[in-house]
Design an enzyme around this catalytic site. Structure first.
Site, PDB file in Angstrom:
ATOM      1  N   MET A  26     -45.556 -69.680 -43.091  1.00 54.29           N
ATOM      2  CA  MET A  26     -45.401 -69.844 -44.379  1.00 54.29           C
ATOM      3  C   MET A  26     -46.401 -70.969 -45.046  1.00 54.29           C
ATOM      4  O   MET A  26     -46.447 -71.757 -45.931  1.00 54.29           O
ATOM      5  CB  MET A  26     -44.135 -71.109 -44.444  1.00 54.29           C
ATOM      6  CG  MET A  26     -43.014 -70.460 -43.821  1.00 54.29           C
ATOM      7  SD  MET A  26     -41.406 -71.120 -44.369  1.00 54.29           S
ATOM      8  CE  MET A  26     -41.476 -72.686 -43.714  1.00 54.29           C
ATOM      9  N   GLY A  27     -47.872 -70.460 -44.406  1.00 54.36           N
ATOM     10  CA  GLY A  27     -48.850 -71.078 -44.783  1.00 54.36           C
ATOM     11  C   GLY A  27     -49.286 -72.311 -44.583  1.00 54.36           C
ATOM     12  O   GLY A  27     -48.490 -72.871 -43.533  1.00 54.36           O
ATOM     13  N   LEU A  29     -52.172 -73.408 -42.970  1.00 53.77           N
ATOM     14  CA  LEU A  29     -52.273 -73.122 -41.463  1.00 53.77           C
ATOM     15  C   LEU A  29     -53.147 -74.124 -40.731  1.00 53.77           C
ATOM     16  O   LEU A  29     -53.708 -74.859 -41.264  1.00 53.77           O
ATOM     17  CB  LEU A  29     -53.242 -71.568 -41.662  1.00 53.77           C
ATOM     18  CG  LEU A  29     -52.579 -70.589 -42.321  1.00 53.77           C
ATOM     19  CD1 LEU A  29     -53.443 -69.346 -42.113  1.00 53.77           C
ATOM     20  CD2 LEU A  29     -51.197 -70.370 -41.887  1.00 53.77           C
ATOM     21  N   GLY A  32     -52.205 -73.944 -34.502  1.00 48.43           N
ATOM     22  CA  GLY A  32     -51.063 -73.204 -33.902  1.00 48.43           C
ATOM     23  C   GLY A  32     -51.046 -71.606 -34.528  1.00 48.43           C
ATOM     24  O   GLY A  32     -50.733 -70.895 -33.708  1.00 48.43           O
ATOM     25  N   HIS A  33     -51.270 -71.777 -35.692  1.00 50.91           N
ATOM     26  CA  HIS A  33     -51.027 -70.407 -36.444  1.00 50.91           C
ATOM     27  C   HIS A  33     -52.319 -69.744 -35.772  1.00 50.91           C
ATOM     28  O   HIS A  33     -52.430 -68.397 -35.578  1.00 50.91           O
ATOM     29  CB  HIS A  33     -51.008 -70.504 -38.129  1.00 50.91           C
ATOM     30  CG  HIS A  33     -49.963 -71.144 -38.526  1.00 50.91           C
ATOM     31  ND1 HIS A  33     -50.094 -72.444 -39.229  1.00 50.91           N
ATOM     32  CD2 HIS A  33     -48.671 -70.822 -38.909  1.00 50.91           C
ATOM     33  CE1 HIS A  33     -48.923 -72.869 -39.674  1.00 50.91           C
ATOM     34  NE2 HIS A  33     -48.155 -71.932 -39.432  1.00 50.91           N
ATOM     35  N   GLY A 143     -44.567 -68.894 -32.358  1.00 45.52           N
ATOM     36  CA  GLY A 143     -44.991 -70.078 -31.728  1.00 45.52           C
ATOM     37  C   GLY A 143     -43.618 -70.790 -31.025  1.00 45.52           C
ATOM     38  O   GLY A 143     -42.696 -70.955 -31.298  1.00 45.52           O
ATOM     39  N   VAL A 172     -49.234 -75.726 -29.831  1.00 50.56           N
ATOM     40  CA  VAL A 172     -50.503 -76.270 -29.791  1.00 50.56           C
ATOM     41  C   VAL A 172     -50.343 -77.597 -30.198  1.00 50.56           C
ATOM     42  O   VAL A 172     -49.795 -78.031 -31.261  1.00 50.56           O
ATOM     43  CB  VAL A 172     -51.467 -75.592 -30.830  1.00 50.56           C
ATOM     44  CG1 VAL A 172     -52.947 -76.085 -30.802  1.00 50.56           C
ATOM     45  CG2 VAL A 172     -51.745 -73.998 -30.468  1.00 50.56           C
ATOM     46  N   ARG A 183     -45.769 -79.636 -41.483  1.00 52.33           N
ATOM     47  CA  ARG A 183     -45.038 -81.143 -41.809  1.00 52.33           C
ATOM     48  C   ARG A 183     -45.744 -82.204 -41.426  1.00 52.33           C
ATOM     49  O   ARG A 183     -45.326 -83.227 -42.070  1.00 52.33           O
ATOM     50  CB  ARG A 183     -43.795 -80.860 -41.569  1.00 52.33           C
ATOM     51  CG  ARG A 183     -42.705 -79.908 -42.413  1.00 52.33           C
ATOM     52  CD  ARG A 183     -41.482 -79.805 -41.941  1.00 52.33           C
ATOM     53  NE  ARG A 183     -40.533 -79.067 -42.725  1.00 52.33           N
ATOM     54  CZ  ARG A 183     -40.334 -78.024 -42.570  1.00 52.33           C
ATOM     55  NH1 ARG A 183     -40.451 -77.443 -41.471  1.00 52.33           N
ATOM     56  NH2 ARG A 183     -39.299 -77.246 -43.495  1.00 52.33           N
TER      57      ARG A 183
END
Ligand code: PAF
Length: 278
Positions: A26-27, A29, A32-33, A143, A172, A183
């Site tokens: 969902m952007g 980033l 983790g992504h 993840g 991560v 968030r």
């Protein structure tokens, strides 16, 4: 790197690639992504990412309108990682006005995040199913931080016979243990200092398990006790559940245990988990 906004153009571009790994996001980033992108790059001959803040997985009172976004930064991070294809559809492209078909996964969506966020997994399963159908990845990367989501997506892919291998990458963390999440950007500096209590609760409980504790309620009590030591943390749930069925355990057996929790710190809701395998 090709940045594509429409389903038609995506399908044409997809035909030019062979084995493809997809990282749905969902952007906004973070590492983790990017760790999932690196897994995909190592496994597959081509890598795609999607960036779409999916409205159907947010309840009306949730944070859809304030969800953090920075498309230009996201694209430059993905470009630097060597991603081949990025799908950035609009809401109208994914959900035209007459849209009326949803994917509902039973059983494993009933508890934890599913109980706390009633429409959430219907939205996740629907958008992930659409992304799989449109992009046709060979593998898709999610993840471990969203443990229940990985179980729901795997079940959906298996039940609907979607020819996609679901790969789960490790959580991560920041140096103080806070799991990376878009968030985290909502936290004030005081709340940010309080937030590692989630990981402290999980690791303290993991140590109790390592010392021989096998009683599910005792493990949940440890999670609660550590969270209670942080005045800013308001626990929503704590769980010591079977890693496959997500049912709360009385006694931890041969399947191990998924320790998980959801905690509000101010207006921000954070989740985290540790999977203990035997
Ligand atoms: O984990 C997320 O960011 C989202 O739930 C996903 C899988 C991209 C679906 O919108």
């Amino acid at each position: 790197m090709e940045v594509i906004e429409t389903i038609d153009a995506l399908r044409k571009a997809r035909a030019r690639f062979g084995q493809l790994g997809l990282v749905p996001t969902m952007g906004y980033l973070h590492e983790g992504h990017l760790s999932l992108v690196r897994l995909a790059r190592a496994d597959c001959t081509a890598t795609a990412a999607s960036i779409f803040v999916n409205p159907t997985q947010f309840s009306p009172h949730e944070d859809l309108s304030r969800y953090p976004r920075d498309l230009e930064r996201d694209l430059s991070l993905l470009r630097a990682e060597g991603v081949d294809l990025v799908f950035v559809p609009s809401v109208a492209e994914m959900y035209p006005e007459d849209f009326a078909t949803y994917v509902e996964v039973g059983g494993v969506t009933e508890m934890l995040e599913g109980a706390a966020r009633p429409v959430h997994f219907r939205g996740v399963a629907t958008i992930v199913c659409k992304l799989f159908t449109i992009i046709q990845p060979d593998r898709a990367y999610f993840g471990q931080k969203d443990a229940q989501q990985t179980i729901v997506v795997r079940k959906m892919a298996r039940d609907l016979n979607l020819p996609v291998e679901v790969v789960v990458g490790p959580t991560v963390r920041e140096p103080d243990g806070l799991a990376m999440s878009s968030r985290n950007a909502y936290l004030t500096s005081e709340q940010r200092e309080a937030a590692p209590v989630l990981y402290q609760a999980l690791t303290t409980t993991q140590r109790r398990y390592a010392n021989g504790e096998r009683d599910g309620e005792a493990l949940r009590a440890t999670l609660r006790d550590v969270l209670a030591s942080e005045p800013l943390a308001e626990p929503e749930y704590v769980s010591a559940a079977d890693p496959l069925t997500l049912r709360e355990l009385d006694i931890i057996g041969s399947n191990g245990v998924l320790l998980s929790l959801a905690v509000r710190i101010g207006l921000t809701r954070l989740i985290d988990n540790i999977l203990i395998e035997t």
